[in-house]
Design a protein around this motif. Structure first.
Motif, PDB file in Angstrom:
ATOM      1  N   PRO A 142       0.793  -1.549  -0.212  1.00  0.00           N
ATOM      2  CA  PRO A 142      -0.271  -0.261  -0.167  1.00  0.00           C
ATOM      3  C   PRO A 142       0.915   1.271   0.488  1.00  0.00           C
ATOM      4  CG  PRO A 142       0.408  -0.980   2.296  1.00  0.00           C
ATOM      5  CD  PRO A 142       1.137  -1.980   1.273  1.00  0.00           C
ATOM      6  N   ASN A 143       0.078   2.621  -0.428  1.00  0.00           N
ATOM      7  CA  ASN A 143       0.854   3.478   0.175  1.00  0.00           C
ATOM      8  C   ASN A 143       1.584   4.023   1.657  1.00  0.00           C
ATOM      9  OD1 ASN A 143       1.666   6.110  -0.155  1.00  0.00           O
ATOM     10  ND2 ASN A 143      -0.648   7.274   0.132  1.00  0.00           N
ATOM     11  N   LEU A 144       3.426   3.946   1.006  1.00  0.00           N
ATOM     12  CA  LEU A 144       4.116   3.775   2.563  1.00  0.00           C
ATOM     13  C   LEU A 144       4.520   5.595   2.418  1.00  0.00           C
ATOM     14  CD1 LEU A 144       6.323   0.576   1.131  1.00  0.00           C
ATOM     15  CD2 LEU A 144       3.815   0.999   3.344  1.00  0.00           C
ATOM     16  N   ASP A 145       3.948   6.843   1.500  1.00  0.00           N
ATOM     17  CA  ASP A 145       4.346   7.838   2.062  1.00  0.00           C
ATOM     18  C   ASP A 145       4.357   8.411   4.018  1.00  0.00           C
ATOM     19  OD1 ASP A 145       5.283   7.746  -0.309  1.00  0.00           O
ATOM     20  OD2 ASP A 145       3.783   8.551  -1.751  1.00  0.00           O
ATOM     21  N   GLY A 146       4.982   8.855   4.008  1.00  0.00           N
ATOM     22  CA  GLY A 146       4.450   9.782   5.317  1.00  0.00           C
ATOM     23  C   GLY A 146       3.839   8.961   6.169  1.00  0.00           C
ATOM     24  N   PHE A 240      12.330   0.212   4.239  1.00  0.00           N
ATOM     25  CA  PHE A 240      13.148   0.855   2.714  1.00  0.00           C
ATOM     26  C   PHE A 240      11.833   0.983   1.561  1.00  0.00           C
ATOM     27  CE2 PHE A 240      15.968  -2.978   5.110  1.00  0.00           C
ATOM     28  CZ  PHE A 240      16.575  -1.725   5.781  1.00  0.00           C
ATOM     29  N   TYR A 241      10.622   0.386   1.504  1.00  0.00           N
ATOM     30  CA  TYR A 241      10.618   0.639   0.350  1.00  0.00           C
ATOM     31  C   TYR A 241      10.115   2.093   0.720  1.00  0.00           C
ATOM     32  CZ  TYR A 241       9.714  -3.324  -2.367  1.00  0.00           C
ATOM     33  OH  TYR A 241      10.203  -4.641  -2.938  1.00  0.00           O
ATOM     34  N   SER A 242       9.406   2.582   2.394  1.00  0.00           N
ATOM     35  CA  SER A 242       9.217   4.169   2.049  1.00  0.00           C
ATOM     36  C   SER A 242      10.376   5.006   2.159  1.00  0.00           C
ATOM     37  CB  SER A 242       8.085   4.263   3.086  1.00  0.00           C
ATOM     38  OG  SER A 242       8.277   5.015   3.745  1.00  0.00           O
ATOM     39  N   CYS A 243      10.954   4.855   2.255  1.00  0.00           N
ATOM     40  CA  CYS A 243      12.409   5.806   2.118  1.00  0.00           C
ATOM     41  C   CYS A 243      12.956   5.367   0.588  1.00  0.00           C
ATOM     42  CB  CYS A 243      13.606   5.738   3.098  1.00  0.00           C
ATOM     43  SG  CYS A 243      13.292   5.739   4.389  1.00  0.00           S
ATOM     44  N   GLY A 244      12.935   4.299  -0.553  1.00  0.00           N
ATOM     45  CA  GLY A 244      13.019   4.726  -1.673  1.00  0.00           C
ATOM     46  C   GLY A 244      14.856   4.165  -1.820  1.00  0.00           C
ATOM     47  N   LEU A 245      14.087   2.642  -0.945  1.00  0.00           N
ATOM     48  CA  LEU A 245      16.024   2.295  -0.801  1.00  0.00           C
ATOM     49  C   LEU A 245      15.785   1.064  -1.697  1.00  0.00           C
ATOM     50  CD1 LEU A 245      16.560   2.967   2.770  1.00  0.00           C
ATOM     51  CD2 LEU A 245      18.057   4.181   1.106  1.00  0.00           C
ATOM     52  N   VAL A 246      15.109   0.820  -2.250  1.00  0.00           N
ATOM     53  CA  VAL A 246      14.117  -0.897  -2.529  1.00  0.00           C
ATOM     54  C   VAL A 246      14.793  -0.341  -4.267  1.00  0.00           C
ATOM     55  CG1 VAL A 246      13.115  -2.657  -3.577  1.00  0.00           C
ATOM     56  CG2 VAL A 246      13.692  -1.424  -0.814  1.00  0.00           C
ATOM     57  N   ALA A 248      14.747  -1.782  -8.517  1.00  0.00           N
ATOM     58  CA  ALA A 248      13.737  -2.590  -9.328  1.00  0.00           C
ATOM     59  C   ALA A 248      13.955  -3.917  -9.236  1.00  0.00           C
ATOM     60  CB  ALA A 248      13.263  -2.505 -10.972  1.00  0.00           C
ATOM     61  N   ASP A 249      15.065  -5.004  -8.392  1.00  0.00           N
ATOM     62  CA  ASP A 249      15.247  -6.342  -8.299  1.00  0.00           C
ATOM     63  C   ASP A 249      14.414  -6.584  -6.869  1.00  0.00           C
ATOM     64  OD1 ASP A 249      17.171  -5.022  -7.519  1.00  0.00           O
ATOM     65  OD2 ASP A 249      18.792  -5.594  -7.786  1.00  0.00           O
ATOM     66  N   GLY A 250      14.297  -5.516  -6.411  1.00  0.00           N
ATOM     67  CA  GLY A 250      13.658  -5.716  -4.526  1.00  0.00           C
ATOM     68  C   GLY A 250      14.677  -5.495  -4.181  1.00  0.00           C
ATOM     69  N   TYR A 251      15.629  -5.622  -4.414  1.00  0.00           N
ATOM     70  CA  TYR A 251      17.145  -5.512  -3.107  1.00  0.00           C
ATOM     71  C   TYR A 251      17.414  -3.819  -3.041  1.00  0.00           C
ATOM     72  CZ  TYR A 251      17.682 -10.525  -3.545  1.00  0.00           C
ATOM     73  OH  TYR A 251      17.300 -11.879  -3.904  1.00  0.00           O
ATOM     74  N   LEU A 252      18.018  -3.629  -2.092  1.00  0.00           N
ATOM     75  CA  LEU A 252      18.620  -2.508  -1.382  1.00  0.00           C
ATOM     76  C   LEU A 252      19.777  -2.043  -3.176  1.00  0.00           C
ATOM     77  CD1 LEU A 252      19.151  -2.395   2.447  1.00  0.00           C
ATOM     78  CD2 LEU A 252      17.384  -1.653   1.084  1.00  0.00           C
ATOM     79  N   GLU A 253      18.966  -0.740  -3.197  1.00  0.00           N
ATOM     80  CA  GLU A 253      20.266  -0.195  -4.209  1.00  0.00           C
ATOM     81  C   GLU A 253      21.747   0.421  -3.325  1.00  0.00           C
ATOM     82  OE1 GLU A 253      17.530   2.869  -5.394  1.00  0.00           O
ATOM     83  OE2 GLU A 253      17.872   2.072  -7.439  1.00  0.00           O
TER      84      GLU A 253
END
Length: 316
Positions: A142-146, A240-246, A248-253
């Motif tokens: 779901p939406n993870l913003d804020g 991690f998803y909320s902070c945009g750290l994931v 396209a491959d599903g792993y941490l950038e």
């Protein structure tokens, strides 16, 4: 054993037939079957509600309802087991244990999340040898913003962690252990946990997670450490998803160097946790003749249903 200790079990000593005569392999197997059956029933009801409300598959309402299907099925099963199988939460949901098991649990989840999870890639490549086509990487979150992160952590991370640990490492493990033995119960619950998720791509990883969580319960004698690390695993993924750290491959950038360091360090932590648990001197239960078979007889309906779902997901 003195009178004050009657009917009780010290943390980490496991559960035995004398202290918990109502724990049976049949109940463990039946609990799995009931969980799967109720999952199907609740899924139908939720699907009807979604269709009636006209919810889009990408909407938060749709996703939250989807995540609640399994917890609802597990809660219904827990209520029935505690009501009609003459078992209570205190029999299978022990929470007290030595603090060291929380440290072990943190080392374990760090390793599972940042190194062992790469086994998913190997699993996909193995299935691709037989014509399997991996699904596109989607978060299905779901939406993870804020502040939207807060309800997501509760519904997606906390509730599933509590319910799944209570069922698999609580009711199912405790009952299986009392007949199949402690070691066999670890692998049984790992297998059922993996199958229950119905994901071919995560089959091996979920099996490893299920066995590790069960091993932690076997040594600590409590489900609380497993609940906490399961929640941490789920919550970190959301953060991690909320902070945009994931990616396209599903792993941490991460940079290649940072990624290598993360994998090595987490793998060492995972190995340390396993060695610590394996070398931990705690009494374990022995296998009783015929009891393992009883478990699978009662669990077979649930196993067949989930196996069909797993096969459909593999070939579709």
């Amino acid at each position: 054993m003195g009178k004050s200790d009657s009917g009780k079990n010290k943390a980490g000593d496991g559960m035995n037939e004398t202290e918990y005569p109502l724990l049976r392999c049949a109940t463990g197997g039946l609990s799995y079957t009931l969980t799967v059956v109720f999952y199907m029933v609740v899924l139908l009801v939720v699907s009807f509600i979604i269709a009636l409300a006209g919810l889009d598959s990408s909407s938060d309402a749709y996703l939250y309802l989807s995540y609640l299907v399994s917890p609802i099925a597990i809660v219904i099963t827990l209520v029935l087991v505690f009501r009609y199988r003459a078992q209570g939460p205190k029999d299978v949901l022990k929470v007290k244990c030595h603090p060291k098991y929380y440290v072990i649990g943190l080392l374990m989840i760090f390793g599972l999340l940042f190194s062992v999870s790469y086994v998913n890639d190997a699993t996909i490549k193995f299935f691709e040898l037989f014509g399997y086509k991996a699904s596109e990487a989607t978060s299905n979150l779901p939406n993870l913003d804020g502040w939207n992160l807060l309800p997501a952590i509760i519904v997606v991370a906390l509730i599933p962690a509590v319910c799944e640990e209570f069922m698999f490492r609580g009711v199912i493990y405790a009952n299986a252990e009392n007949g199949a033995g402690s070691v066999a119960a670890v692998f049984i619950t790992g297998f059922l946990f993996s199958l229950y998720h119905g994901s071919p791509e995560q089959t091996v990883y979920q099996f490893i997670c299920g066995c590790c969580f069960a091993l932690l319960v076997m040594r600590s004698g409590a489900v609380l450490p497993g609940v906490i690390i399961h929640f941490i695993n789920n919550a970190l993924i959301l953060i991690f998803y909320s902070c945009g750290l994931v990616g396209a491959d599903g792993y941490l950038e991460l940079s290649s160097t940072a990624n290598t360091v993360m994998i090595v360090v987490s793998a060492v932590c995972f190995a340390a946790a396993l060695v610590w648990l394996i070398l931990d001197r705690k009494a374990v239960q022995k296998k009783k003749p015929g009891e393992t078979g009883k478990f699978f007889i009662w669990a077979c309906v649930g196993i067949v249903i989930m196996a069909v779902i797993w096969i459909v997901a593999l070939v579709s």
